[in-house]
Design an enzyme around this catalytic site. Structure first.
Site, PDB file in Angstrom:
ATOM      1  N   LYS A 286      51.483  21.970 166.641  1.00  0.00           N
ATOM      2  CA  LYS A 286      51.917  21.469 167.960  1.00  0.00           C
ATOM      3  C   LYS A 286      51.067  22.203 168.989  1.00  0.00           C
ATOM      4  O   LYS A 286      51.563  22.868 169.904  1.00  0.00           O
ATOM      5  CB  LYS A 286      53.425  21.743 168.132  1.00  0.00           C
TER       6      LYS A 286
ATOM      7  N   ASP B 186      59.508  22.782 156.739  1.00  0.00           N
ATOM      8  CA  ASP B 186      60.891  22.621 156.292  1.00  0.00           C
ATOM      9  C   ASP B 186      61.327  21.172 156.529  1.00  0.00           C
ATOM     10  O   ASP B 186      61.875  20.499 155.647  1.00  0.00           O
ATOM     11  CB  ASP B 186      61.758  23.591 157.120  1.00  0.00           C
TER      12      ASP B 186
ATOM     13  N   ASP C 108      61.163  17.757 153.612  1.00  0.00           N
ATOM     14  CA  ASP C 108      62.389  17.018 153.279  1.00  0.00           C
ATOM     15  C   ASP C 108      62.235  15.532 153.614  1.00  0.00           C
ATOM     16  O   ASP C 108      62.682  14.665 152.861  1.00  0.00           O
ATOM     17  CB  ASP C 108      63.595  17.583 154.047  1.00  0.00           C
TER      18      ASP C 108
ATOM     19  N   TYR D 116      61.292  31.453 161.799  1.00  0.00           N
ATOM     20  CA  TYR D 116      62.427  31.809 160.934  1.00  0.00           C
ATOM     21  C   TYR D 116      62.521  33.321 160.715  1.00  0.00           C
ATOM     22  O   TYR D 116      63.561  33.832 160.322  1.00  0.00           O
ATOM     23  CB  TYR D 116      62.325  31.115 159.569  1.00  0.00           C
TER      24      TYR D 116
ATOM     25  N   ASP E 267      54.956  15.846 165.792  1.00  0.00           N
ATOM     26  CA  ASP E 267      55.769  14.667 166.126  1.00  0.00           C
ATOM     27  C   ASP E 267      55.103  13.403 165.582  1.00  0.00           C
ATOM     28  O   ASP E 267      55.748  12.521 165.014  1.00  0.00           O
ATOM     29  CB  ASP E 267      56.036  14.576 167.632  1.00  0.00           C
TER      30      ASP E 267
END
Ligand code: NAD
Length: 360
Positions: A194, A250, A254, A143, A226
């Site tokens: 990952k 992020d 959520d 980001y 994942d």
């Protein structure tokens, strides 16, 4: 001698003033019971800040936040200001506070209260008893990494690119917050990455593994993102604390918050390196119900409990708030968003008053 807590109350827009009022009443009750002294300051932020002085994060508000030990934040957002340039929109206040206060660690608990297990979209037996905490790094990763942009290739085609980047020091500091948080809970930490594909997250895994040696009392595991997304849906109760980078966090935070099914119940914290923090419900300013005594104040009240635990180390007082909330739910009280068969519908003020009363 009791310590005096210096807290900035930034109520913001929409339902912000209604819900922070109830959280402040809860803090005042604990102060009256002798848990601590209170020094509260308040200032305008978001749309209210813009209307008061032309900026969503006015100078005076930022100064108050800088001088306080913790910030109780309501919500910002005002659709009537959506046409302003991006840097003047109410939501910019949060980004400005995070940046100027160096708030790099975002903590989001996802807890299912027994009375609300049926509010989840998952089966009650999958979620009931769920009590997990997700730590998301807030200031690095893809980001913010440079270079980024859209460039024109030799053949005239456009190509977008971003840079995923983490320094060892950034991983270490979020890692320490995560291990410390795990120590305050079930002493199990799952680091999400990952590492099978991304070099940055292989470094993440290596640094977390190294740091784990300093915390032999915390059991550390690793999971690919994942798989973590699947496991949160399949068996969320397996997790105690999860830690991950900005982008994965992020998404996963959520996902985890929606497992609880009730947006009005979810607190959060954003901390700096010295445990100074900004505490806020995860929901927004809910303009559709603002000023109608309909908003659920419990996410903000539970954010105040997090403040007592993480910034001030007042575990007993934090626990007292959480127990009071449990009691009120067990008594069948519910704002409209968590209404269920057999519950007694109350408004924002009555819900807050019930929590205050449950504190004794
Ligand atoms: P929202 O979270 O404000 O509301 C979504 C839905 O949930 C609405 O139906 C609302 O009534 C309900 N809701 C939210 N909080 C509730 C509560 N405490 N009790 C009962 N019901 C509740 O999201 P939105 O409508 O997409 O956004 C409204 C404004 O809030 C926008 O301007 C947005 O940018 C802003 N926003 C701010 C924050 C923040 O301050 N951290 C976060 C998200 C959105």
């Amino acid at each position: 001698m009791t310590t005096t807590l210096n807290i900035a109350v930034l109520a913001g827009d929409g339902i912000g003033p209604e819900i922070t009022r109830e959280a402040v009443a809860v803090l005042r009750r604990l102060a009256a019971q002798g848990h601590f002294g209170l020094n509260l300051g308040s200032a305008e932020v978001g749309g209210a800040g813009y209307r008061a002085s032309g900026h969503p994060l006015p100078e005076v508000t930022l100064r108050l936040a800088q001088q306080s030990q913790a910030i109780l934040f309501g919500a910002v957002g005002d659709f009537s200001l959506d046409n302003l340039p991006r840097e003047l929109r109410p939501e910019q206040a949060i980004l400005g506070l995070r940046k100027s206060l160096g708030l790099f660690a975002n903590l989001r608990p996802a807890i299912i209260f027994p009375e609300l297990a049926s509010a989840s979209t998952l089966k009650p037996e999958v979620v009931s008893g769920m009590d997990l905490l997700i730590l998301r790094e807030l200031t690095g990763d893809i980001y913010f990494g440079q270079p980024r942009g859209v460039r024109i290739l030799d053949n005239g085609e456009r190509e977008g690119f971003d840079t995923m980047v983490y320094r060892e020091s950034e991983i270490l500091r979020i890692g320490r917050v995560a291990f410390e948080a795990a120590r305050k809970r079930g002493r199990r930490l799952c680091s999400v990455d990952k590492a099978n594909v991304l070099e940055t997250t292989q470094l993440w895994r290596d640094v977390m593994t190294g740091l784990g040696k300093e915390y032999p009392d915390v059991s550390l595991s690793h999971m690919y993102v994942d798989n973590a997304a699947m496991q949160l849906l399949k068996n969320p109760k397996q997790f105690d604390v999860m830690v991950t980078g900005n982008m994965f966090g992020d998404i996963l935070s959520d996902e985890a918050s929606m497992l609880t099914g009730s947006i009005g119940m979810l607190p959060s914290a954003s901390l700096d390196a010295n445990n100074k923090g900004l505490y806020e419900p995860i929901h927004g300013s809910a303009p559709d119900i603002a000023g109608q005594d309909k908003a659920n104040p419990l996410a903000t009240i539970l954010s105040a409990a997090m403040m007592l635990r993480y910034t001030f180390g007042l575990e007993a007082a934090a626990h007292a708030i959480e127990s009071a909330v449990r009691r009120v739910l067990a008594d069948g009280l519910a704002t409209a968003d968590i209404d269920r068969p057999g519950s007694r519908r109350v408004g924002t003020a009555a819900m807050g008053a019930a929590v205050v009363a449950a504190l004794g």
